[in-house]
Design an enzyme around this catalytic site. Structure first.
Site, PDB file in Angstrom:
ATOM      1  N   LYS A 199       0.966  -1.458  -0.402  1.00  0.00           N
ATOM      2  CA  LYS A 199      -0.278   0.134   0.255  1.00  0.00           C
ATOM      3  C   LYS A 199       1.109   1.000   0.236  1.00  0.00           C
ATOM      4  O   LYS A 199       0.319   2.348  -0.944  1.00  0.00           O
ATOM      5  CB  LYS A 199      -0.832  -0.045   1.021  1.00  0.00           C
ATOM      6  CG  LYS A 199      -2.049  -1.102   0.848  1.00  0.00           C
ATOM      7  CD  LYS A 199      -3.092  -0.420   0.888  1.00  0.00           C
ATOM      8  CE  LYS A 199      -4.629  -1.602   0.681  1.00  0.00           C
ATOM      9  NZ  LYS A 199      -4.453  -3.428   1.401  1.00  0.00           N
ATOM     10  N   GLU A 225      -9.601   6.586   3.732  1.00  0.00           N
ATOM     11  CA  GLU A 225     -10.921   5.351   4.118  1.00  0.00           C
ATOM     12  C   GLU A 225      -9.827   4.433   4.041  1.00  0.00           C
ATOM     13  O   GLU A 225      -8.945   4.377   3.056  1.00  0.00           O
ATOM     14  CB  GLU A 225     -11.771   5.272   2.890  1.00  0.00           C
ATOM     15  CG  GLU A 225     -11.060   4.460   1.639  1.00  0.00           C
ATOM     16  CD  GLU A 225     -10.473   4.356   0.670  1.00  0.00           C
ATOM     17  OE1 GLU A 225      -9.907   5.310   0.454  1.00  0.00           O
ATOM     18  OE2 GLU A 225      -9.223   3.644   0.570  1.00  0.00           O
ATOM     19  N   SER A 242       1.269  -9.861  -0.509  1.00  0.00           N
ATOM     20  CA  SER A 242       1.493  -8.621  -0.925  1.00  0.00           C
ATOM     21  C   SER A 242       1.720  -8.070   0.634  1.00  0.00           C
ATOM     22  O   SER A 242       1.603  -6.870   0.960  1.00  0.00           O
ATOM     23  CB  SER A 242       0.201  -8.298  -1.075  1.00  0.00           C
ATOM     24  OG  SER A 242      -0.696  -9.385  -0.052  1.00  0.00           O
TER      25      SER A 242
HETATM   26  C1  LIG Z   1      -4.649  -4.128   1.288  1.00  0.00           C
HETATM   27  C2  LIG Z   1      -4.111  -5.620   0.850  1.00  0.00           C
HETATM   28  C3  LIG Z   1      -4.760  -6.231   0.532  1.00  0.00           C
HETATM   29  C4  LIG Z   1      -6.320  -5.540  -0.666  1.00  0.00           C
HETATM   30  O1  LIG Z   1      -6.163  -5.108  -1.731  1.00  0.00           O
HETATM   31  P1  LIG Z   1      -5.944  -4.804  -3.063  1.00  0.00           P
HETATM   32  O2  LIG Z   1      -5.870  -3.244  -3.389  1.00  0.00           O
HETATM   33  O3  LIG Z   1      -6.814  -5.629  -4.212  1.00  0.00           O
HETATM   34  O4  LIG Z   1      -4.445  -5.299  -3.496  1.00  0.00           O
HETATM   35  C5  LIG Z   1      -4.074  -7.634  -0.076  1.00  0.00           C
HETATM   36  N1  LIG Z   1      -2.856  -7.494   0.229  1.00  0.00           N
HETATM   37  C6  LIG Z   1      -3.036  -6.921   2.006  1.00  0.00           C
HETATM   38  C7  LIG Z   1      -1.581  -7.457   2.396  1.00  0.00           C
HETATM   39  C8  LIG Z   1      -3.517  -5.868   2.231  1.00  0.00           C
HETATM   40  O5  LIG Z   1      -3.155  -4.577   2.855  1.00  0.00           O
END
Ligand SMILES: *Cc1c(COP(=O)(O)O)cnc(C)c1O
Length: 393
Positions: A91, A113, A379
Site C-alpha cells: 500500500k 478511507e 502482498s
Molecule cells: C489491502 C491489502 C490487500 C488487498 O488490496 P488490493 O488493492 O486488492 O491489493 C491485499 N494484501 C494486503 C497485505 C493488503 O494490505
C-alpha cells in the site's frame, strides 16, 4: 474483445470504469483527470518517487526463490516480497505516489478511507513524511476490530474519524470520505487505497503499483535469463497488488495471470467476497464494475477472514480482464487460505498477511510444470494477523 491495459479517455476498460460522481465532486475529479498523466510523467516526479521507493520503502523488494515450497509443489516458486516494505505491505507504493502528486497540485490536506487500517497507516506515514495534515475515515466496527492500526495512525499524527453509518465498515468509510471531499474541494486530496473509484484513480493507482512487475521482470532476468515468468499469482481485494504484479505482463500473452478472490466460507454460503463469481455489473464508489448486489442493486455485505479482501467489488480493470478472459480467477476459502499461510510459516519461515495467503493457496489448487517459473506476489506481512492464525493452529 481486445484486452486493454490502459483506460480510454473517459476512463473505460472495455465496458467497465468511467467516473460516476455527484456534481459537487466534479471539480476535484476533473482536476485530477486533466493533470495526473502530465505530472507523473515528468522527470522531476519520477526522480522524487524513485528516491522514496528506494531509500524510504526499501525497494526493490526481493524476488525470493522459495526452495522448500518449490519442492512441495514440484515447480519453481518465487515470492515477490512486498511484505518487506516499510509499513508491511504494497500500500505504501500508492500512498507515496499520490502524496507527491498532491503536493504538486498544491494541496494542504490529505484524506483517506481504510478498512483494516493498512491503507490508513500507509497514508498517515506518507503524511508524516511530507508534513501534511491527515484525516482517515474508518468504520466504527473496524476501529474496534483493528485497534493496533488505529493506535499507529494516531502515533503518526493522523486524525481517525469513526464512521457510524450503514454497516460501519469500509464502504461506509469510503462514502464518508467522499462526502468530506465534496465539502472541502480546494485544499484537500483524497488518497484512495486501491484500483477503485472514479477515473483516473484506477489508472493512477495501477501506475504507482506497477513498480512491482517492473522489478519482477528485471529480477527474473537476473535469476533465470528470461524476463517472463510462466505464471503470476496475486490476491484481489480491490485489486491494487494484483494490478501491480500483472501490469508489465498483461500484454505478454504467454504469461498466465491468476487472481485469487476471497470465497469466505464458500461461494454458496452467503458469506463470501468473490466479486467475479457472485457479482454483477453496476455502479460502486464512482465506477462501473462487478460487485455483489441484491436484485434491486443494493450492495451485499461481503465476508472474508481477511479484512483487506472484505470488499464487495473489484476495480474496473480487473472486471475487464475477467470479461476478456485475460486473467483467470480462483475462489479461495478462509480455511484454504489459513492452511496455506501456516504452511508458508513452517516451510519458509515467513508469516504472510492473511490476504497474501489466498494467493499462496492457488499453489495447492493448480498443477504447474516442474520447469515452470511461478511468481506469487506476497502482498504483506502477517504480524497484524497473529490472533487470526493462532485460532487455526
Ligand atoms: C489491502 C491489502 C490487500 C488487498 O488490496 P488490493 O488493492 O486488492 O491489493 C491485499 N494484501 C494486503 C497485505 C493488503 O494490505
Amino acid at each position: 474483445m481486445k484486452t486493454s491495459l490502459n483506460p480510454d479517455e473517459r476512463g473505460y476498460y472495455g465496458s467497465f470504469g468511467g467516473a460516476f460522481i455527484p456534481e459537487m465532486m466534479q471539480a476535484n475529479v476533473a482536476e485530477l483527470q486533466e493533470k495526473y498523466l502530465d505530472i507523473i510523467g515528468t522527470q522531476e516526479f519520477k526522480d522524487e518517487f524513485d528516491v522514496l521507493l528506494r531509500d524510504y520503502v526499501g525497494r526493490p523488494s526481493p524476488l525470493y526463490l522459495a526452495t522448500r515450497l518449490s519442492e512441495k509443489y514440484e515447480t519453481n516458486v518465487y515470492l515477490k516480497r512486498e511484505d518487506l516494505n516499510h509499513t508491511g505491505a504494497h500500500k505504501i507504493n500508492n500512498s507515496l505516489g499520490q502524496i507527491i502528486l498532491a503536493k504538486k497540485l498544491g494541496k494542504k490536506r490529505i484524506i483517506a478511507e481504510t478498512g483494516a487500517g493498512q491503507h490508513g497507516v500507509a497514508t498517515a506515514t506518507a503524511c508524516a513524511l511530507m508534513g501534511l495534515e491527515c484525516t482517515v475515515f474508518m468504520g466504527e466496527l473496524d476501529v474496534k476490530r483493528q485497534a493496533p492500526n488505529v493506535g499507529r495512525m494516531k502515533m503518526l499524527g493522523a486524525q481517525v474519524v469513526p464512521v457510524s453509518s450503514g454497516s460501519k465498515t469500509l464502504k461506509d468509510a469510503t462514502n464518508e470520505a467522499m462526502r468530506y471531499w465534496i465539502a472541502n474541494p480546494f485544499d484537500t486530496h483524497y488518497i484512495i487505497g486501491s484500483v477503485v473509484g472514479p477515473h483516473p484513480y484506477p489508472d493512477m493507482v495501477a501506475k504507482f503499483q506497477s513498480v512491482i512487475s517492473e522489478e519482477i521482470r528485471k529480477q527474473l532476468k537476473e535469476k533465470t535469463g528470461s524476463e517472463l515468468p510462466d505464471v503470476v499469482i496475486a490476491c484481489v481485494g480491490g485489486g491494487s497488488n494484483a494490478t501491480g504484479a500483472f501490469y508489465h505482463f498483461l500484454e505478454e500473452e504467454k504469461v498466465r495471470l491468476i487472481a485469487a478472490e476471497a470465497a469466505g466460507k464458500g461461494l454458496e454460503s452467503g458469506f463470501t467476497a468473490a466479486a467475479t463469481f457472485k457479482g454483477v455489473s453496476g455502479i460502486l464508489h464512482g465506477s462501473k464494475t462487478l460487485f455483489m448486489q441484491t436484485d434491486d442493486g443494493q450492495v451485499v455485505e461481503p465476508h472474508s477472514i481477511s479484512a483487506g479482501l472484505d470488499y464487495p467489488g473489484i476495480g474496473p480493470a480487473l472486471a475487464h480482464w475477467f470479461e476478456t478472459g485475460r486473467v483467470e480467477y480462483q475462489a479461495i476459502t478462509d480455511e484454504d487460505a489459513m492452511q496455506s499461510g501456516l504452511e508458508l510459516c513452517k516451510l519458509e519461515g515467513i508469516i504472510p498477511a492473511v490476504e497474501s495467503s489466498h494467493a499462496l493457496a492457488v499453489l495447492d489448487k493448480t498443477k504447474f510444470g516442474k520447469d515452470e517459473h511461478v511468481v506469487v506476489n506476497l502482498s504483506g506481512r502477517g504480524d497484524k494477523d497473529l490472533e487470526t492464525y493462532l485460532k487455526y493452529l
